[in-house]
Design an enzyme around this catalytic site. Sequence first.
Site, short mmCIF file in Angstrom:
data_model
loop_
_atom_site.label_atom_id
_atom_site.label_comp_id
_atom_site.label_asym_id
_atom_site.label_seq_id
_atom_site.Cartn_x
_atom_site.Cartn_y
_atom_site.Cartn_z
N ASP A 82 -10.39 7.23 4.93
CA ASP A 82 -10.03 6.83 3.75
C ASP A 82 -11.12 5.67 3.05
OD1 ASP A 82 -8.45 6.34 1.76
OD2 ASP A 82 -7.15 4.84 2.88
N ILE A 131 1.09 -4.95 3.43
CA ILE A 131 0.18 -6.07 4.04
C ILE A 131 0.71 -7.19 3.72
CG2 ILE A 131 -2.42 -6.39 4.16
CD1 ILE A 131 -2.20 -3.82 4.75
N LYS A 170 0.14 -5.62 9.38
CA LYS A 170 0.08 -4.48 8.60
C LYS A 170 1.28 -3.85 9.05
CE LYS A 170 -2.34 -0.44 7.47
NZ LYS A 170 -3.67 0.44 6.98
N GLY A 215 0.94 -1.14 -0.10
CA GLY A 215 0.04 0.00 0.08
C GLY A 215 0.90 1.26 0.17
N ALA A 216 0.26 2.41 0.00
CA ALA A 216 0.89 3.58 -0.27
C ALA A 216 1.76 3.76 1.41
CB ALA A 216 0.08 4.76 0.00
N GLU A 217 1.31 3.45 2.59
CA GLU A 217 1.85 3.56 3.60
C GLU A 217 2.41 2.40 4.55
OE1 GLU A 217 -0.07 5.46 6.73
OE2 GLU A 217 -1.87 4.46 6.75
N ALA A 218 1.76 1.30 4.19
CA ALA A 218 2.06 0.04 4.81
C ALA A 218 2.12 -1.02 3.87
CB ALA A 218 0.93 -0.19 5.74
#
Lengths: 330, 223
Positions: B134, B25, B38, B20-23
């Site tokens: 989000d 998975i 996460k 993802g953009a910030e994490a």
Amino acid sequence: MKRYIAGVESTAHTFSVSVVSSEGEILSNAKSVYKPPEGAGIHPFEASQSHISSAPAVLTQALEGSGVGLGDLSAVAYARGPGLGPCLRVGAVVARTLASSLGVPLVPVNHAVGHIELGCLLTKTVDPVVLLVSGGHTMIIAYAGGRWRILGESLDLTLGQLLDQFGRHHGLASPCGRAIEEAASSSRNYLRLPYAVKGNDVSFSGLLTASKQLLDGGESFSDVSYSIQETAFAMVTEVTERALAFTGKREVMIVGGVAANIRLSQMMSTMSARHSARLTATPLEYSGDCGAQIAWTGWLAYKSGVSVPVAESGVTQSWRLDNVDIAWRD
Amino acid sequence: MTTSTSPGEISGKPGLLFRGAEADIVAGTWQGMQAVYKVRKPLTYRLPLLDESIRRQRTIREAEMIHLSRRAGVPTPYLYEVDVPGSTIVMEYIGGTRLRDMVGSMGDDAARGAFREFGAAAARLHSAGIVHGDLTTANVIVRGGALVFIDFGLSFRATRLEDQAVDLRLIKETLTGAHPGASRLALDALFEGYSKVSGTAKFRAVQRQLRSIERRGRYARVA
């Protein structure tokens, strides 16, 4: 057979005329940039007066410098919007006059779409997530279903406005981006500032207020410049990353005046690498407002059948790019 | 919660499910159960000082919000473990398909039903004082017939109309941006579902606020 088109840009501080060919060669790109007094922003009327007085010379330079005969122009494109009314009208008058006197079609172009399409042409980018950052825009955009779609944007100030208003608070004249970048480069002292990402959107108003307060409280211009850049650029990079992850596209493109900032492109490049996406940035000469963005996009629009009768060729100060039908992409 | 692994370590055979953009998975196991890790990896484009505080803050808040949302009647993954120093949340694995990947192939009735439920869940969150932050079709997993909400990384507690309207604005933006073909039907169903849970008066107020936000957007013309 090669065809030629002229484009007129006058949405804000820049009056520019360019001639491009149907092959995407930029044959001329003459411009004159209105410079407001120290500590001030663009005064729309003053800017339009500046455009009026520089128009004849810029037009002549662009047409003569292109090496293309007036009779060889197939059409004339102009920036219909979005932008400052008085400024837009100058460009529209010039374009109408030229088109009518040559008896060729007049093609209206959305300025923001112009930034994107010229960027794609010059960097050979096909289907990017676009970060458009300038004084007029802060948007994350991608193409889908006949239009450039806005996936995220600033909810208040644009990135350019944030930097300009902060710089002006310090007594600089707009545009202040370069002075702030220079000041920031001599600091490594991060002062905490509000980081406001809301979903895919960003908000800069709190950041501006806090930065001004830090300056007023005696912090150095260089430290605050560094901190405002680190915070604001990380915010737009984060939302661009979100759009990239969401759409799964393989290319990222930065366009608009703020694209010239080296720290911003560093952050964007680190981020793009993480997703194995190719990062492209419009060359400096064409990343800010210029006639070439209007001429090239005008050509794309013209060849897909877009033109407007002179009688209906007004300007549109508020014209979001996701309202423009894009007939030349699929 | 018990700690079965050292901070940030993933037990079982880890498999990256999604970057993802910030994490990241990552699929793994926790206490023998299938689990999702996460992991908020440092984002190197951000200053470490700024980056650490954002990751820490979002990890704690996300865990809290996942829990509170389920209590508000919105299905979310069960939390197994929260590792703050490793900015990692371990949670239940939700098998299913992201709503984003189904919209294109759904029939009108199925889409209407799903988005009605989407809207109802948003209203439930809002009336519990939770803003998801989000709400995109990528953050809803369709499991069986039910919608499970994931990614509370940008969620926060708020009861302001403004924040709730921003929440809905993101769905609207996503629908028109990513699913232009289905957006009208989906939006109508979504608002219908929202209104049914929130009540008409509240729904109108959020809608008014939403329009006011859209008008604040650059170069916007809102009908």
